[in-house]
Every structure is written in C-alpha cells, then in structure tokens.
Design a protein around this motif. Structure first.
Motif, mmCIF file in Angstrom:
data_model
loop_
_atom_site.group_PDB
_atom_site.id
_atom_site.type_symbol
_atom_site.label_atom_id
_atom_site.label_comp_id
_atom_site.label_asym_id
_atom_site.label_seq_id
_atom_site.Cartn_x
_atom_site.Cartn_y
_atom_site.Cartn_z
ATOM 1 N N TRP A 53 69.951 47.895 24.065
ATOM 2 C CA TRP A 53 69.009 48.251 25.016
ATOM 3 C C TRP A 53 69.021 47.607 26.132
ATOM 4 O O TRP A 53 69.420 47.751 27.386
ATOM 5 C CB TRP A 53 67.650 48.560 24.364
ATOM 6 N N LEU A 54 69.003 46.114 26.045
ATOM 7 C CA LEU A 54 68.702 45.277 27.031
ATOM 8 C C LEU A 54 70.217 45.045 27.722
ATOM 9 O O LEU A 54 70.182 44.922 28.936
ATOM 10 C CB LEU A 54 68.339 44.070 26.560
ATOM 11 N N ALA A 55 71.248 45.109 27.000
ATOM 12 C CA ALA A 55 72.674 45.041 27.737
ATOM 13 C C ALA A 55 72.778 46.055 28.618
ATOM 14 O O ALA A 55 73.597 45.932 29.339
ATOM 15 C CB ALA A 55 73.617 44.745 26.243
ATOM 16 N N ASP A 59 73.831 46.112 32.277
ATOM 17 C CA ASP A 59 75.094 46.455 32.589
ATOM 18 C C ASP A 59 76.030 45.635 31.896
ATOM 19 O O ASP A 59 76.986 45.201 32.513
ATOM 20 C CB ASP A 59 75.335 46.858 34.168
ATOM 21 N N ILE A 60 75.796 45.111 30.821
ATOM 22 C CA ILE A 60 76.790 44.145 30.300
ATOM 23 C C ILE A 60 77.494 45.171 29.028
ATOM 24 O O ILE A 60 76.897 45.688 28.291
ATOM 25 C CB ILE A 60 75.909 43.001 29.338
ATOM 26 N N GLU A 61 78.723 44.986 29.031
ATOM 27 C CA GLU A 61 79.328 45.733 28.084
ATOM 28 C C GLU A 61 79.799 44.937 27.144
ATOM 29 O O GLU A 61 80.165 43.619 27.068
ATOM 30 C CB GLU A 61 80.949 46.302 28.913
ATOM 31 N N PHE A 62 79.771 45.611 25.768
ATOM 32 C CA PHE A 62 80.298 44.962 24.463
ATOM 33 C C PHE A 62 80.920 45.765 23.576
ATOM 34 O O PHE A 62 80.629 46.968 23.941
ATOM 35 C CB PHE A 62 78.971 44.166 24.028
ATOM 36 N N GLY A 63 81.576 45.486 22.832
ATOM 37 C CA GLY A 63 82.213 46.163 21.694
ATOM 38 C C GLY A 63 82.822 45.502 20.650
ATOM 39 O O GLY A 63 83.205 44.245 20.557
ATOM 40 N N GLY A 64 83.209 46.190 19.503
ATOM 41 C CA GLY A 64 83.801 45.405 18.397
ATOM 42 C C GLY A 64 82.787 44.859 17.607
ATOM 43 O O GLY A 64 81.511 44.336 18.080
ATOM 44 N N PHE A 65 83.161 44.036 16.632
ATOM 45 C CA PHE A 65 82.471 43.271 15.605
ATOM 46 C C PHE A 65 81.858 41.974 16.481
ATOM 47 O O PHE A 65 80.722 42.026 16.214
ATOM 48 C CB PHE A 65 83.390 42.565 14.714
ATOM 49 N N TRP A 66 82.539 41.116 17.043
ATOM 50 C CA TRP A 66 81.965 39.845 17.900
ATOM 51 C C TRP A 66 81.107 40.333 18.872
ATOM 52 O O TRP A 66 80.156 39.893 18.936
ATOM 53 C CB TRP A 66 83.117 39.068 18.235
ATOM 54 N N GLY A 67 81.390 41.435 19.756
ATOM 55 C CA GLY A 67 80.407 41.782 20.706
ATOM 56 C C GLY A 67 79.086 42.216 20.190
ATOM 57 O O GLY A 67 78.054 42.099 21.036
ATOM 58 N N VAL A 68 79.277 43.045 19.394
ATOM 59 C CA VAL A 68 78.001 43.530 18.729
ATOM 60 C C VAL A 68 77.332 42.399 17.969
ATOM 61 O O VAL A 68 75.921 42.569 18.039
ATOM 62 C CB VAL A 68 78.160 44.803 17.792
#
Length: 88
Positions: A53-55, A59-68
């Motif tokens: 929610w904060l990301a 407007d911080i994009e994250f994805g995949g195992f490491w980002g999450v």
C-alpha cells in the motif's frame, strides 16, 4: 503486471507464504523482537499488505520474489515498530 496473491504482482499463494515468513523474520531481527514462526508469517503478510500500500502511494514499482520480499520486509518492520511504540 498481473496482480498475484493478495495484490502482490508476480507472486502466488505459496510464494506469499514463503515471503511472509522471511519478511516477518527479517522484521523480527531488525526490531529485536522475539516471535515464533506463525507470528512471523502473520506479521510478514500484514507487512506485505502495508508495504504494498505504501509503495503504491509513493509510486514505487515492485515485482517478483525479491521486489515483494523487500516491500514486505519494510512493511513488516514498520508494523512491528508501530506495535512496539503502542505497547510502551
């Protein structure tokens, strides 16, 4: 990117459980708390939701195992810090 489990992009339910446990453990170590596996899982999952929610708001994009994992660990650490402050 297509949302996965609990709104986390690129992560399924099993991945979310694994990330939750790891994120809760990381937050436990950073806040010098002492919890069990189940509490780490719960803190990690709620932290993942908070961190996501904060990301999103920042407007911080994250994805995949490491980002999450990073987002979940940050959220879980914030959650434990808030809980510690309230308990004092």
């Amino acid at each position: 990117m297509e949302p996965g489990a609990m709104g986390m992009p690129g992560v399924g339910w099993v991945g979310m459980i694994i990330i939750g446990i790891i994120a809760g453990w990381i937050a436990e170590k950073l806040t010098r708390s002492d919890h069990g596996l189940l509490t780490n899982l719960l803190v990690g999952i709620v932290g993942a939701l908070l961190g996501g929610w904060l990301a999103d708001r920042m407007d911080i994009e994250f994805g995949g195992f490491w980002g999450v994992l990073v987002v979940a660990a940050v959220g879980a650490t914030i959650l434990l810090a808030i809980l510690k402050a309230v308990r004092r």
